[in-house]
Design a protein around this motif. Sequence first.
Motif, short mmCIF file in Angstrom:
data_model
loop_
_atom_site.label_atom_id
_atom_site.label_comp_id
_atom_site.label_asym_id
_atom_site.label_seq_id
_atom_site.Cartn_x
_atom_site.Cartn_y
_atom_site.Cartn_z
N THR A 130 0.86 -1.18 0.00
CA THR A 130 0.00 0.00 0.00
C THR A 130 0.90 1.23 0.00
O THR A 130 1.86 1.29 0.77
N ASP B 297 2.20 5.08 0.64
CA ASP B 297 2.27 5.80 1.92
C ASP B 297 0.97 6.51 2.28
O ASP B 297 0.61 6.58 3.45
N GLU B 298 0.25 7.04 1.29
CA GLU B 298 -1.01 7.73 1.58
C GLU B 298 -2.09 6.76 2.04
O GLU B 298 -3.10 7.17 2.60
N GLY B 299 -1.90 5.46 1.77
CA GLY B 299 -2.83 4.45 2.23
C GLY B 299 -4.07 4.26 1.40
O GLY B 299 -4.94 3.45 1.74
N ASP B 300 -4.17 4.97 0.29
CA ASP B 300 -5.40 4.88 -0.51
C ASP B 300 -5.27 4.04 -1.77
O ASP B 300 -6.25 3.82 -2.47
N VAL B 301 -4.08 3.55 -2.06
CA VAL B 301 -3.88 2.73 -3.26
C VAL B 301 -3.03 1.52 -2.88
O VAL B 301 -2.00 1.65 -2.22
N GLU B 302 -3.49 0.35 -3.32
CA GLU B 302 -2.72 -0.87 -3.10
C GLU B 302 -2.12 -1.29 -4.44
O GLU B 302 -2.82 -1.37 -5.44
#
Length: 89
Positions: free
Chosen positions: A14, A16-21
């Motif tokens: 994932t 760093d922003e956590g919104d895309v894997e």
Amino acid sequence: MYNGAVRTMKAKYTIDEGDVEVIRPAVYLREKALRDFSYDAGLPVINENCPACFEAPKERNHIKKLLAREESVFPSLYSSMRNALTPLF
């Protein structure tokens, strides 16, 4: 080879922003297998697309040649290296 660290891009991670894997389904395929498949399927093949290679290939190309040379002497080199790196994936 040069900085005393072993790193690799994970097969699934994932950002760093956590919104895309990010999932890399071809992570265990050899470059030649991917190239051959692309040619057979009529897909475009970009020979070098490394963002660090703004000029002629240098270290990346050197390491590829070094590994190819060693693999000709030690045919199991690829599987040995993959086994060593698997915990990092």
